[in-house]
Motif scaffolding. Structure first.
Motif, PDB file in Angstrom:
ATOM      1  N   ARG A  46       0.840  -1.202   0.000  1.00  0.00           N
ATOM      2  CA  ARG A  46       0.000   0.000   0.000  1.00  0.00           C
ATOM      3  C   ARG A  46       0.871   1.247   0.000  1.00  0.00           C
ATOM      4  O   ARG A  46       0.598   2.198  -0.733  1.00  0.00           O
ATOM      5  CB  ARG A  46      -0.930  -0.005   1.214  1.00  0.00           C
ATOM      6  CG  ARG A  46      -1.765   1.254   1.317  1.00  0.00           C
ATOM      7  CD  ARG A  46      -2.772   1.212   2.396  1.00  0.00           C
ATOM      8  NE  ARG A  46      -2.176   1.091   3.714  1.00  0.00           N
ATOM      9  CZ  ARG A  46      -2.871   1.134   4.829  1.00  0.00           C
ATOM     10  NH1 ARG A  46      -4.177   1.267   4.792  1.00  0.00           N
ATOM     11  NH2 ARG A  46      -2.275   1.024   5.989  1.00  0.00           N
ATOM     12  N   MET A 125      -9.326   5.757  -6.336  1.00  0.00           N
ATOM     13  CA  MET A 125     -10.094   5.444  -5.133  1.00  0.00           C
ATOM     14  C   MET A 125     -10.349   3.944  -5.023  1.00  0.00           C
ATOM     15  O   MET A 125     -10.292   3.372  -3.923  1.00  0.00           O
ATOM     16  CB  MET A 125     -11.412   6.221  -5.126  1.00  0.00           C
ATOM     17  CG  MET A 125     -11.232   7.721  -4.953  1.00  0.00           C
ATOM     18  SD  MET A 125     -10.191   8.177  -3.541  1.00  0.00           S
ATOM     19  CE  MET A 125     -11.158   7.563  -2.200  1.00  0.00           C
ATOM     20  N   ASN A 126     -10.616   3.289  -6.139  1.00  0.00           N
ATOM     21  CA  ASN A 126     -10.798   1.835  -6.112  1.00  0.00           C
ATOM     22  C   ASN A 126      -9.527   1.127  -5.669  1.00  0.00           C
ATOM     23  O   ASN A 126      -9.590   0.157  -4.907  1.00  0.00           O
ATOM     24  CB  ASN A 126     -11.244   1.310  -7.484  1.00  0.00           C
ATOM     25  CG  ASN A 126     -12.672   1.662  -7.808  1.00  0.00           C
ATOM     26  OD1 ASN A 126     -13.467   1.946  -6.925  1.00  0.00           O
ATOM     27  ND2 ASN A 126     -13.002   1.663  -9.083  1.00  0.00           N
ATOM     28  N   GLU A 127      -8.393   1.596  -6.144  1.00  0.00           N
ATOM     29  CA  GLU A 127      -7.113   0.986  -5.764  1.00  0.00           C
ATOM     30  C   GLU A 127      -6.833   1.197  -4.278  1.00  0.00           C
ATOM     31  O   GLU A 127      -6.381   0.285  -3.590  1.00  0.00           O
ATOM     32  CB  GLU A 127      -5.969   1.550  -6.612  1.00  0.00           C
ATOM     33  CG  GLU A 127      -4.652   0.882  -6.385  1.00  0.00           C
ATOM     34  CD  GLU A 127      -4.622  -0.589  -6.785  1.00  0.00           C
ATOM     35  OE1 GLU A 127      -3.906  -1.361  -6.122  1.00  0.00           O
ATOM     36  OE2 GLU A 127      -5.328  -0.965  -7.734  1.00  0.00           O
ATOM     37  N   ILE A 128      -7.116   2.392  -3.780  1.00  0.00           N
ATOM     38  CA  ILE A 128      -6.935   2.661  -2.355  1.00  0.00           C
ATOM     39  C   ILE A 128      -7.848   1.751  -1.534  1.00  0.00           C
ATOM     40  O   ILE A 128      -7.416   1.151  -0.543  1.00  0.00           O
ATOM     41  CB  ILE A 128      -7.206   4.150  -2.032  1.00  0.00           C
ATOM     42  CG1 ILE A 128      -6.084   5.012  -2.593  1.00  0.00           C
ATOM     43  CG2 ILE A 128      -7.351   4.362  -0.533  1.00  0.00           C
ATOM     44  CD1 ILE A 128      -6.328   6.495  -2.462  1.00  0.00           C
ATOM     45  N   THR A 129      -9.103   1.628  -1.967  1.00  0.00           N
ATOM     46  CA  THR A 129     -10.052   0.763  -1.265  1.00  0.00           C
ATOM     47  C   THR A 129      -9.564  -0.678  -1.261  1.00  0.00           C
ATOM     48  O   THR A 129      -9.611  -1.361  -0.233  1.00  0.00           O
ATOM     49  CB  THR A 129     -11.444   0.854  -1.928  1.00  0.00           C
ATOM     50  OG1 THR A 129     -11.886   2.209  -1.885  1.00  0.00           O
ATOM     51  CG2 THR A 129     -12.441  -0.036  -1.229  1.00  0.00           C
ATOM     52  N   GLU A 130      -9.064  -1.148  -2.391  1.00  0.00           N
ATOM     53  CA  GLU A 130      -8.555  -2.517  -2.480  1.00  0.00           C
ATOM     54  C   GLU A 130      -7.357  -2.715  -1.554  1.00  0.00           C
ATOM     55  O   GLU A 130      -7.258  -3.738  -0.860  1.00  0.00           O
ATOM     56  CB  GLU A 130      -8.169  -2.847  -3.919  1.00  0.00           C
ATOM     57  CG  GLU A 130      -7.711  -4.271  -4.098  1.00  0.00           C
ATOM     58  CD  GLU A 130      -7.373  -4.591  -5.542  1.00  0.00           C
ATOM     59  OE1 GLU A 130      -6.507  -5.459  -5.745  1.00  0.00           O
ATOM     60  OE2 GLU A 130      -7.951  -3.976  -6.458  1.00  0.00           O
ATOM     61  N   GLU A 132      -6.704  -1.006   1.168  1.00  0.00           N
ATOM     62  CA  GLU A 132      -7.213  -0.983   2.543  1.00  0.00           C
ATOM     63  C   GLU A 132      -7.854  -2.319   2.905  1.00  0.00           C
ATOM     64  O   GLU A 132      -7.671  -2.830   4.009  1.00  0.00           O
ATOM     65  CB  GLU A 132      -8.227   0.154   2.724  1.00  0.00           C
ATOM     66  CG  GLU A 132      -7.643   1.534   2.618  1.00  0.00           C
ATOM     67  CD  GLU A 132      -6.692   1.874   3.754  1.00  0.00           C
ATOM     68  OE1 GLU A 132      -6.845   1.354   4.869  1.00  0.00           O
ATOM     69  OE2 GLU A 132      -5.767   2.666   3.513  1.00  0.00           O
ATOM     70  N   GLU A 133      -8.623  -2.897   1.969  1.00  0.00           N
ATOM     71  CA  GLU A 133      -9.245  -4.198   2.216  1.00  0.00           C
ATOM     72  C   GLU A 133      -8.192  -5.282   2.387  1.00  0.00           C
ATOM     73  O   GLU A 133      -8.340  -6.172   3.234  1.00  0.00           O
ATOM     74  CB  GLU A 133     -10.207  -4.555   1.084  1.00  0.00           C
ATOM     75  CG  GLU A 133     -11.468  -3.721   1.084  1.00  0.00           C
ATOM     76  CD  GLU A 133     -12.327  -3.922  -0.161  1.00  0.00           C
ATOM     77  OE1 GLU A 133     -11.912  -4.654  -1.086  1.00  0.00           O
ATOM     78  OE2 GLU A 133     -13.422  -3.332  -0.205  1.00  0.00           O
TER      79      GLU A 133
END
Length: 189
Positions: A46, A125-130, A132-133
């Motif tokens: 990350r 934002m999708n990459e950040i969310t992924e 974080e998940e």
């Protein structure tokens, strides 16, 4: 003689059980260490990918910031041509601006197939969310490994074998003080 065989069998069974318990504690401790290594790996991923995504996003944003005034100026020039006045100089300026703009877009398309910053923001934002998940999943696995390890060293007769041979200590689960602050309830353990 028979009694000595029985005592020997009990000692052998106790030794085998002790070895099995010892190995179980080692296995659970290794699982905790592997789980923490996975947490660190996800965190490192990350921390590496987010700055790179930010850099690419900034390049898209800067390019579109430069492109928008050029498009606006070209549109104004085209709108001026629609009047009934024939202005060859203005027509020449509009043609030159149009060709320059198209050349710039062609170069940008070759370098950046995606030119829309809004799409880049969405992907960012999708990459950040992924990411974080992924970190959250690694932490959940780590905490489960910690719970298994702690149960292993605290349960009987494992606690006896651990206190005699392994001497492993209870490991605290990963906690997040920000997440805990969001809850009014705190369980009393």
């Amino acid at each position: 003689m028979e009694m000595s065989y029985i005592i020997l069998a009990i000692v052998v069974i106790a030794a085998i059980a002790g070895f099995m318990i010892y190995n179980a504690i080692v296995k659970e401790h290794n699982a905790v260490q592997r789980g923490w290594a996975d947490v660190l790996t996800q965190e490192r991923q990350r921390s590496r990918i987010i700055p790179e995504l930010d850099r690419v996003l900034q390049e898209h944003k800067d390019y579109e910031k430069e492109l928008l005034p050029k498009i606006t100026a070209l549109r104004q020039g085209i709108n001026a041509l629609q009047d009934n006045n024939i202005d060859t100089k203005l027509q020449s300026d509009v043609d030159r601006a149009s060709q320059d703009l198209i050349k710039g877009i062609n170069v940008a398309v070759e370098a950046y197939p995606e030119l829309k910053a809004s799409e880049s923001f969405s992907k960012f934002m999708n990459e950040i969310t992924e990411q974080e998940e992924n970190v959250g999943a690694a932490v959940r696995i780590f905490n489960q490994n910690v719970a298994n390890f702690n149960s292993c060293i605290q349960s009987f007769p494992n606690n006896i074998v651990n206190s005699m041979f392994n001497k492993k200590q209870v490991i605290e689960v990963f906690t997040d003080s920000k997440a805990q602050a969001a809850f009014e309830y705190t369980p009393k353990f």
